[in-house]
Design an enzyme around this catalytic site. Structure first.
Site, PDB file in Angstrom:
ATOM      1  CG  ASP A  79     -62.755  95.132  76.752  1.00  0.00           C
ATOM      2  OD1 ASP A  79     -62.265  93.842  76.709  1.00  0.00           O
ATOM      3  OD2 ASP A  79     -61.810  96.126  77.013  1.00  0.00           O
TER       4      ASP A  79
HETATM    5  C1  SPV Z   1     -57.878  98.055  75.940  1.00  0.00           C
HETATM    6  O1  SPV Z   1     -57.349  98.706  74.840  1.00  0.00           O
HETATM    7  O2  SPV Z   1     -58.210  96.911  75.484  1.00  0.00           O
HETATM    8  C2  SPV Z   1     -57.091  97.958  77.077  1.00  0.00           C
HETATM    9  C3  SPV Z   1     -56.953  99.343  77.807  1.00  0.00           C
HETATM   10  O3  SPV Z   1     -56.952  96.871  78.059  1.00  0.00           O
HETATM   11  S1  SPV Z   1     -58.449  99.827  78.615  1.00  0.00           S
HETATM   12  O4  SPV Z   1     -59.625  99.997  77.541  1.00  0.00           O
HETATM   13  O5  SPV Z   1     -58.369 101.146  79.191  1.00  0.00           O
HETATM   14  O6  SPV Z   1     -58.781  98.819  79.727  1.00  0.00           O
HETATM   15 MG    MG Z   2     -58.122  95.392  76.975  1.00  0.00          MG
END
Ligand code: SPV
Ligand code: MG
Length: 290
Positions: A60
């Protein structure tokens, strides 16, 4: 047919946020995972950048493109009746990128977008590095650009501050939240990776704008929705519990299947084919087939 407040998903989300109870959303990454969120009775789906990235086997970290995120949100929206809240990371760049995203997401019928105040490219909030923030004024410009672009005033742009994530205190998070509300944000998400909800609750108690707050209790997981609601949080997002449930269970079932070498060994641990048929609308397709 004229559109009413229940058929327009942005209007529905606004109604819920103004209602007497906490609104609960759960993270998803595709149509099927969003359908499961809806069937469990939740109010909205969070099209999670963490989950969508993980669904590609990618970090991510701003690697998945806007068009890929939008396609995931559209796939969800097409088969569920509850609103989709699209996690749009930093807005994919500067104010122009945010404006472009708002134009595309709104046109696609997505109820809401959420953008966060980290630097592009961003990294997931629970990573140890890369949590630097954009100056408050620069992020406010992104919100203004998005709000100026939307055509339907019901579409929601949620601003998310990562001040607590980046190690700054409640005063900085509060100052940013105020600035983002003043720039036109329709709700403000306060993210935290603390094990306790103290900062989140303290900020909520100090909140004096007529703009709903949003919480993501991933690490301070023992907190109850009601406590968050009482502190001013109108939307609670369970960002990734669905995907984490799937990974744990798929691993267990595949491990057993590999060890046993016989399909029946996992029959009691898996959904039936008719259950999947029902989820994908297969029975309806048969009924309407010539
Ligand atoms: C997501 O679910 O992508 C979020 C929340 O942004 S977190 O993973 O806590 O950043
Ligand atoms: Mg996110």
């Amino acid at each position: 047919m004229s559109e009413n407040t229940t058929t327009n998903k942005s209007a529905r989300l606004r109604e819920l946020l103004a209602g007497p109870r906490p609104v609960a959303a759960v993270g998803a990454h595709d149509g099927l995972s969003a359908k499961l969120v809806e069937q469990a009775g939740f109010d909205a789906v969070w099209c999670s950048s963490f989950e969508v990235s993980a669904s590609y086997g990618l970090p991510d970290a701003s690697l998945v493109t806007m068009t890929q995120f939008l396609a995931a949100a559209e796939a969800m929206d097409a088969i569920i009746d509850i609103p989709v809240i699209a996690d749009c990371d930093t807005g994919f760049g500067g104010p122009l990128n945010v404006a472009f995203a708002v134009e595309r997401y709104e046109r696609a019928g997505i109820a809401a977008m959420c953008i966060e105040d980290k630097l592009f490219p961003k990294i997931n909030s629970f990573a140890d590095a890369g949590q630097d923030l954009l100056p408050t004024k620069e992020f406010a410009l992104k919100i203004e650009a998005g709000k100026q672009t939307q055509k339907d005033e019901r579409f929601l742009l949620i601003a998310r501050t990562e001040a607590l994530i980046s190690g700054q205190g409640v005063p900085e998070a509060l100052e940013r939240a105020h600035a983002y509300a003043d720039a036109g944000a329709d709700a403000v998400l306060i993210h935290s990776k603390s094990r306790r909800p103290d900062d989140i609750l303290e900020l909520g108690d100090a909140w004096d704008r007529d703009v709903p707050l949003v919480a993501v209790p991933t690490t301070y997981a023992s907190v109850e929705e009601k406590a968050l609601f009482d502190a001013g949080y109108r939307l609670v997002i369970y960002a990734n519990q669905g995907m984490r449930a799937a990974v744990k269970n798929v691993r267990e079932v595949l491990g057993k299947l590999r060890a046993e070498g016989r399909a029946e060994s996992v029959d009691a641990d898996i959904a039936t084919m008719p259950e999947i048929f029902a989820l994908q609308g297969m029975t309806a397709a048969f009924r309407t087939a010539p």
